[in-house]
Structure formats: C-alpha cells, structure tokens
Design a protein around this motif. Structure first.
Motif, mmCIF file in Angstrom:
data_model
loop_
_atom_site.group_PDB
_atom_site.id
_atom_site.type_symbol
_atom_site.label_atom_id
_atom_site.label_comp_id
_atom_site.label_asym_id
_atom_site.label_seq_id
_atom_site.Cartn_x
_atom_site.Cartn_y
_atom_site.Cartn_z
ATOM 1 N N ASN A 107 55.129 -27.022 25.882
ATOM 2 C CA ASN A 107 56.355 -27.575 25.292
ATOM 3 C C ASN A 107 56.065 -28.426 24.066
ATOM 4 O OD1 ASN A 107 58.137 -26.374 27.118
ATOM 5 N ND2 ASN A 107 57.920 -28.050 28.598
ATOM 6 N N LYS A 111 58.320 -26.776 21.468
ATOM 7 C CA LYS A 111 59.539 -27.565 21.275
ATOM 8 C C LYS A 111 59.348 -28.716 20.285
ATOM 9 C CE LYS A 111 61.534 -26.524 25.821
ATOM 10 N NZ LYS A 111 62.054 -27.092 27.095
ATOM 11 N N ASP A 112 58.193 -29.375 20.359
ATOM 12 C CA ASP A 112 57.967 -30.526 19.476
ATOM 13 C C ASP A 112 57.274 -30.154 18.177
ATOM 14 O OD1 ASP A 112 59.109 -31.947 21.503
ATOM 15 O OD2 ASP A 112 57.265 -32.875 22.222
#
Length: 317
Positions: A107, A111-112
């Motif tokens: 993630n 996502k980041d």
C-alpha cells in the motif's frame, strides 16, 4: 500482476516450506495476484529440491539456481531482471522477516506513491555486541555519507515500484545500498517502515563480522561512484594537476633560492642535497600519475563492456 516476491537464499532448506506456507496464506487472505521467486545462491543442502517441489504444487512459485555461490547482490540482480509484478518485495529466507508486513508495504508503494520502502528492524533479537552496535555505527556512517535518511540500510525486507528495480544495477556487494543506488538513479521518494524482526528459527547466519568491514569499504566505493563514476578525470585529474603545481612551485622556489644565494655571494648547498628537492620531485611524479589515472579511467569508461557476473544452472519459470 500485483506482486513479485524475491527471496535470495543460501542453505535455508529447513525454513522454506514454512516460509512458503506463511507467504501463501498472506497472499490468499489479501487476494493478491503474485509470483514467488526463489534465487538459490549455490546452496549445498536440499534447498533447490524443495523449491522444485513447491513449484510443482503451486504455479506461482518460480526459481533460479546459480551453479555456485555468487553473493546476495548477484542473486537480487538476477531476480530483478525476471520479475513482472507492479510492486517488488525482497525478503530473506530465514524467517526473520515477517510476510505479514507485505500488505502494508504494498500500500505504501501503490497508494502513497513511494518509489522504495525500506524495512526498519527497530527491535532486534541479535547479539547486541556482535550485530546491534556495529550495525548502528554502520547505518550512521551510511546516512551521513549518502544523504539517505534511513535507520536500517541492511534490512532485507524492502518494497519497490517495479520501475526502480528495472533501472538500478545491483553488483558486487551493493545490496546493502540499494536505497542509495535508487537515489542516484533519480528515485528520491524513499521512506522506511518499522517491521517485526523474528529470532532465527533454523540454522545459523551466513554473514560474519567481516560484512561490516566490507560494508564500510562498499560505502566508500558507492560514495565515489555516485560522484565521479561518470567523470573520473574530475577527481584524479584535478588532484594530479594540484599536486603537480605544488611540486613545480616548490622546485622553482628551490632554484630561485639557490640563485639568490649565489648572487649574494652566500654559500649554497647543491640542489640534490636539499631534501625539499626530493619532496618536490615526488609530488610532481605523483601528480602526473594521478592525472594519467584519471585519463585511463575516462578511456576505460568509454570502452567498457558488460561482463557475465554469474551463471545460472537451472530456472523454473
């Protein structure tokens, strides 16, 4: 494919089945599509037989076997060439890295938007005298020299965007400095994550105290390469010219000093009896050699060819 998990190993047959089951459980519970790539770095136990058996029961398992031990960096280099996942996870095969960390690492990349996430084993179960203290000194020196602010450069548990592993060259024993290699390649969005450190369950460590000595030598190498690999003449040539000028000025001063004394009717020793004459001569010779070293470095850089760094005995694709 979402994930590629790359695991270099040497004589870790006792832990492989348990590690595989642990990873497979994490992958299934998170519904990841993945490939699990084991790189057998010349094991002399039954590691390759176990990898072969795992690949027969699970198509996600792949393997590469070197014909002898080449080192962790070469194993990672071979693995990075083959991976297909959007996110690449590296971890050790000794069960000291926890596969439960993988979803969070994934993630952080997806996502980041980080290029690289390095694990930080904040609480360790190693000997404080033989590993913890040298490791802290090593990491402090690496932070200061490289400018990459990580607490644990040597942690095997890392996550990468695929584009990173396809654009860095892990060679020699530079696996310790992959974040630095990534930074030098232009991937500066680097962070770290505190991860669990498990006590070794089977076997013994494959790394001795000499890894810290080698680590510091590699640190000097990577510092030099990051600044002068593309322009060796800028370092050696500049030092050579500087030393030659110092030597020349010293020689000129000795000559003028002798002429002045002769002109004044003062006693003057032979130039060859003056110790500064030999200091000046030595400085000029060293300066010339440094300049030639830089020139030869430029020639080698422009004519170098890629050489085979390891040989693969078998592959399971």
């Amino acid at each position: 494919m979402q994930l590629s998990i790359v695991i270099p190993l040497l004589n870790e047959g006792e832990s492989l089945n348990e590690l595989y089951n642990w990873i497979a459980s994490v992958m299934q519970s998170n519904s990841f599509s993945y490939e699990l790539l084991f790189i057998d770095d010349g094991s002399t136990d039954n590691s390759w037989e176990i990898i072969t058996a795992l690949s027969q029961q699970d198509k996600n398992v792949k393997g590469i076997r070197f014909n002898r031990n080449y080192g962790k960096s070469q194993a990672l280099h071979a693995g990075f060439k083959c991976v297909k996942g959007d996110v690449v996870i590296t971890m050790d095969a000794d069960l000291q890295d926890s596969p439960d960390e993988i979803p969070e690492l994934y993630n952080l990349i997806i996502k980041d938007g980080y290029d690289l996430v390095s694990g930080w084993k904040k609480k360790r179960y190693d000997s404080k005298l033989t590993k913890n203290l040298p490791s802290k000194l090593f990491n402090a020196a690496a932070r200061k020299t490289s400018g990459v602010k990580l607490h644990d450069f040597n942690c095997g548990l890392k996550a990468y965007n695929q584009v990173v592993v396809k654009n860095i060259d892990v060679y020699g024993e530079m696996h310790r400095y992959i974040p630095v290699l990534a930074k030098n390649a232009g991937f500066t969005n680097i962070t770290e994550k505190v991860v669990k450190h498990q006590a070794r369950k089977y076997g013994t460590t494959k790394f001795g105290a000499e890894r810290f000595i080698n680590g510091f030598l590699d640190l000097i190498t990577i510092w030099f390469l990051s600044r002068f690999a593309k322009r060796p003449m800028h370092l050696f040539g500049a030092l050579g010219v500087l030393m030659f000028i110092i030597g020349s000025c010293s020689a000129i001063y000795i000559g003028i000093s002798k002429l002045y004394k002769l002109a004044q009717g003062l006693p003057a020793i032979l130039v060859t009896n003056n110790p500064w004459f030999y200091i000046a001569l030595t400085t000029m010779i060293i300066g010339t050699q440094l300049f030639l070293a830089g020139f030869l470095g430029e020639l080698i850089l422009r004519s170098k060819r890629q050489q085979e760094r390891y040989r693969i005995a078998e592959t399971i694709a």
